[in-house]
Design a protein around this motif. Structure first.
Motif, short mmCIF file in Angstrom:
data_model
loop_
_atom_site.label_atom_id
_atom_site.label_comp_id
_atom_site.label_asym_id
_atom_site.label_seq_id
_atom_site.Cartn_x
_atom_site.Cartn_y
_atom_site.Cartn_z
N SER A 1 -8.29 3.44 -4.65
CA SER A 1 -9.61 3.06 -4.17
C SER A 1 -10.50 4.26 -3.89
CB SER A 1 -9.48 2.19 -2.91
OG SER A 1 -8.91 2.94 -1.86
N SER A 2 -11.77 3.96 -3.66
CA SER A 2 -12.77 4.99 -3.40
C SER A 2 -12.54 5.64 -2.04
CB SER A 2 -14.17 4.39 -3.45
OG SER A 2 -15.13 5.33 -3.01
N LEU A 3 -12.51 6.97 -2.03
CA LEU A 3 -12.36 7.73 -0.80
C LEU A 3 -13.55 7.53 0.13
CD1 LEU A 3 -10.74 9.83 0.82
CD2 LEU A 3 -11.88 11.61 -0.50
N ALA A 4 -14.71 7.23 -0.44
CA ALA A 4 -15.93 7.12 0.36
C ALA A 4 -16.08 5.74 1.02
CB ALA A 4 -17.15 7.40 -0.51
N GLU A 5 -15.32 4.75 0.55
CA GLU A 5 -15.44 3.39 1.07
C GLU A 5 -14.27 3.07 2.01
OE1 GLU A 5 -18.10 1.67 0.40
OE2 GLU A 5 -18.90 3.05 -1.10
N ILE B 1 -10.89 1.93 7.79
CA ILE B 1 -9.61 1.44 7.28
C ILE B 1 -9.00 2.52 6.39
CG2 ILE B 1 -8.42 -0.36 5.96
CD1 ILE B 1 -10.83 -2.18 6.50
N LEU B 2 -7.77 2.92 6.69
CA LEU B 2 -7.08 3.94 5.91
C LEU B 2 -6.45 3.33 4.66
CD1 LEU B 2 -5.31 6.12 8.63
CD2 LEU B 2 -7.31 6.72 7.27
N GLY B 3 -5.91 4.20 3.78
CA GLY B 3 -5.16 3.76 2.61
C GLY B 3 -5.96 3.81 1.33
N VAL C 1 0.86 -1.19 0.00
CA VAL C 1 0.00 0.00 0.00
C VAL C 1 0.89 1.23 0.00
CG1 VAL C 1 -1.71 1.35 1.29
CG2 VAL C 1 -1.89 -1.15 1.21
N GLY C 2 0.69 2.11 -0.98
CA GLY C 2 1.43 3.36 -1.04
C GLY C 2 0.75 4.43 -0.21
N LEU C 3 1.51 5.08 0.67
CA LEU C 3 0.96 6.15 1.50
C LEU C 3 1.06 7.49 0.79
CD1 LEU C 3 2.38 5.18 5.02
CD2 LEU C 3 0.17 4.57 4.00
N ASN C 4 0.10 8.37 1.08
CA ASN C 4 0.04 9.69 0.45
C ASN C 4 -0.27 10.75 1.50
OD1 ASN C 4 0.10 8.88 -2.52
ND2 ASN C 4 -1.60 7.65 -1.77
N GLY D 1 -10.76 1.69 3.22
CA GLY D 1 -9.49 1.76 2.51
C GLY D 1 -8.84 0.40 2.35
N VAL D 2 -7.53 0.41 2.11
CA VAL D 2 -6.83 -0.80 1.68
C VAL D 2 -5.69 -1.22 2.61
CG1 VAL D 2 -7.45 -0.51 -0.75
CG2 VAL D 2 -5.38 0.61 0.14
N LEU D 3 -5.53 -0.56 3.76
CA LEU D 3 -4.51 -0.98 4.71
C LEU D 3 -5.03 -2.17 5.52
CD1 LEU D 3 -2.91 2.36 5.96
CD2 LEU D 3 -1.69 0.38 5.02
#
Length: 341
Positions: free
Chosen positions: A102-106, A74-76, A52-55, A108-110
């Motif tokens: 991924s969708s900001l509203a759903e 869940i962040l990411g 997972v790339g952090l921003n 995350g992927v972490l």
């Protein structure tokens, strides 16, 4: 057992580990908890996350939260992983390695697993590692969208703010591919880096005579285009540095702009928003993200662009919280990638 119409790579657990925000907080304190495995709808695929790339956006929303979130969240946003479950006939299929924003509203992927609509992902070439792919979606697509919005063509002069940042590094390289003359800002320690990426002129953003030095180098005509990833008063300054009817792509919220400046410069202002593709429920925009990610992957595979220096972050709450604080500390030039093993 998977349903008859579902392909599955292996036996899947019922639960997974995830890094969550229990509630927004200034210190970005996170927790690692166990959650049920996501359940996919008809056009969604289940992915075993590898990287997972952090921003900076992850860090900002860890502090403020987002209006669409339910907690724990869940962040990411930028994910790479292998498809482990998909309905028959869907592409990509089980076993494919993919990346997406991924969708900001759903959620995350972490997390160890995540679900995603199949049309929003891109298959990763074998020659591109998962960690490298994880650096691409948010920063790379933001750079591409910004350059498209300001209509960069051969011979244009473009000013790219924060050239040593991840978005700036990608923007410099793609602007040079399109034949532009690239001006950028960076701290003195990063001048060598941005010149290596292709910048024609580099200015120290700490310099109190920055505008004067830019005008001396550029001449009186002003920039054809600007990629502005800083916002605030920097946006006002950048519009001043543009030619009449110049073009600016802004990655941050617009500041208040004086009417006199608007009449005098008549700027063409565009806003870059990856999250808007999901928030507006635009299927076309979501598919376009897949095409852009494919372009990014092809450029990396063909060695036409390089990615920022990667720092590996452990999949635990304290390491990720510390990494997010670093995202907002300034002078950060690389990409932080969380490995999930």
């Amino acid at each position: 057992m998977a349903p008859n119409n579902t392909l599955q790579l292996c036996d899947l657990p019922n639960t997974m580990q995830a890094i969550v925000l229990v509630e927004p907080n200034e210190e970005m304190i996170l927790s690692k908890i166990e959650l049920p495995l996501p359940q996919c709808d008809e056009n969604e695929i289940l992915v075993k996350i590898e990287a997972v790339g952090l921003n900076p956006l992850d860090a900002q929303f860890a502090q403020t939260g987002f209006c669409k979130w339910q907690y724990p969240h869940i962040l990411g946003l930028d994910a790479v992983g292998t498809v482990v479950q998909a309905n028959k006939g869907l592409f990509p299929s089980v076993g494919d390695r993919i990346m997406w924003h991924s969708s900001l509203a759903e959620q995350g992927v972490l997390s160890e697993y995540a679900k995603v609509p199949n049309f929003a992902v891109s298959v990763i070439p074998e020659t591109v590692s998962s960690n490298i792919a994880a650096t691409l979606p948010c920063s790379g697509m933001s750079a591409l969208i910004a350059l498209d919005k300001v209509q960069i063509t051969e011979g244009n002069t473009v000013f790219i703010e924060a050239g040593a940042g991840a978005v700036g590094q990608f923007a410099i390289q793609f602007a040079k591919q399109r034949g532009a003359d690239v001006f950028t800002t960076a701290s003195k320690r990063n001048h060598k880096l941005v010149k290596k990426l292709g910048a024609d002129a580099v200015f120290d953003y700490h310099d109190k005579k920055l505008c004067d030095k830019i005008r001396t180098t550029l001449g009186p005509q002003g920039f054809d285009a600007v990629v502005d990833s800083i916002g605030g008063e920097t946006t006002v300054r950048n519009i001043e540095l543009m030619r009449f009817c110049g073009r600016i792509a802004c990655l941050k919220t617009l500041p208040t702009l004086a009417p006199e400046l608007m009449f005098r410069k008549a700027p063409n202002i565009s806003i870059v928003s990856l999250g808007g593709a999901w928030l507006a429920n635009s299927l076309c925009a979501q598919q376009h993200m897949s095409f852009m990610n494919k372009l990014l992957l092809e450029n990396v595979a063909n060695k036409n662009i390089s990615v920022p220096e990667i720092s590996i972050i452990d999949f635990d709450s304290e390491s990720i919280s510390s990494a997010l604080r670093k995202q907002l500390s300034g002078n950060f030039t690389g990409k932080q990638v969380v490995e999930i093993k």
